[in-house]
Design an enzyme around this catalytic site. Sequence first.
Site, PDB file in Angstrom:
ATOM      1  N   ASP A 106      43.293  39.259  41.223  1.00 14.98           N
ATOM      2  CA  ASP A 106      42.876  40.518  40.606  1.00 14.98           C
ATOM      3  C   ASP A 106      41.675  40.305  39.700  1.00 14.98           C
ATOM      4  OD1 ASP A 106      45.029  42.803  41.069  1.00 14.98           O
ATOM      5  OD2 ASP A 106      46.129  40.934  40.827  1.00 14.98           O
ATOM      6  N   THR A 202      49.034  45.023  44.819  1.00 11.96           N
ATOM      7  CA  THR A 202      49.232  43.680  44.267  1.00 11.96           C
ATOM      8  C   THR A 202      50.627  43.147  44.571  1.00 11.96           C
ATOM      9  OG1 THR A 202      47.727  44.259  42.466  1.00 11.96           O
ATOM     10  CG2 THR A 202      49.045  42.281  42.186  1.00 11.96           C
TER      11      THR A 202
END
Length: 420
Positions: A106, A202
């Site tokens: 990320d 995610t």
Amino acid sequence: MPLLHLSLPPHRLLAAGRGRMYFPPAPRHTRLSVRAAAGDAAVSVASEAYGLPFPPERASHHRELAAAAAAVEVACRLCVDVKRSLFSGGKSILEKNDQTPVTIADFGVQALVSLELQKLFPSIPLVAEEDSASLRSSKADDDSSDVLVESIFSAVADKVSNSGSPLTQDDVLRAIDRGGKDAVSFDSNPATYWVLDPIDGTRGFLRGDDALYVVGLALVVNGKVTVGVMGCPNWTNDTIANEKDGSSAACNGRGILMVSHLGCGTWSRCLSAEIGQFTVAPDIWKRCFVDPCSVVHMARYCIPDSQTWDMIPLSVLFNSTTGESDPRNENEILLLSVFCGSLCKYLTVASGRASVFVLRARPTTQIKEAGGQISDWSGEPLDLAADLTSRRIIYPSGGVLVTNGALHDKLVEMISANYK
């Protein structure tokens, strides 16, 4: 074909308005000329290397799309490499305040894309997901977090294009912050700015299996999403088919890159085997066409992973089944399983795999754009300027409806009639 909306998940962010960003000053007599020359040269290389499926004269933001496609593709390689070593040891996962898992990937994707875009288009602000506050505070309080920062730095340094000077950890942290919530201020005027979701899905990325996740990047110009790019490393499809002319392109391995420019349609190709080496021929791009289904109960639907069919107003009229081979009557619809995140659903509709994506809004819903037709549940266009101060939140009536276009009006009527 109108530009299909790329989406951030319901809890994610969107910005609009005029962004103002501070850049450390260079000597005035060199700053503009050096940036312009470097930016034009780099963008020219990216554009030529990527060989977009339509010529520059048809696309006012051809250079931006070429650069965005290059950045997203390299970011996908970063994700693949990080995921491969994600559970091999070390501190690779943090928990944000909202308990969303955040990984090296990320932060790394945001830093990488930020660095690439800033070199090419330094005056265009970036609105993204993360900031480095948690990394900096953890680093100050816990020596073990040095490993995390070093891991992010290593992942980025291995992929970022050569800028002529050595990259430092502080460079990476500053690049992350360039997309943070305090990096840009907005007013009521329209502007040009990038919107990035480093990894949408995610939780799917963390599952360690074939769950889908997407790197999404868009360019908003004067309140309209003009350029959109999605990269999905786990997309599995042996053939990218062109339903209009019957042609297809073999997809060796997995992964898909989808690009869109307002007025030029949506196109896709497989992620190149050697990402960043520009070895893929330009003629492998294939035009994307949405599913042509115009019968409501025969369409293929998908909804957010966090929601159930009974939360959608259409459930008053139709039951759902997940069995694609099961016989269905006119009171039952097919609900596809697509994991994880909302961008994967937009990708699924844009590619023709699904006909409809329906999302029920939370108190505040945040969206990013990319193919088909999109509106809120009342049929009104999404207002990107609804949040007059930060421009990071939209307020769709009821929820968001993404369709192949042919079904849109019918579904708006059904949803409006049954939404309480």
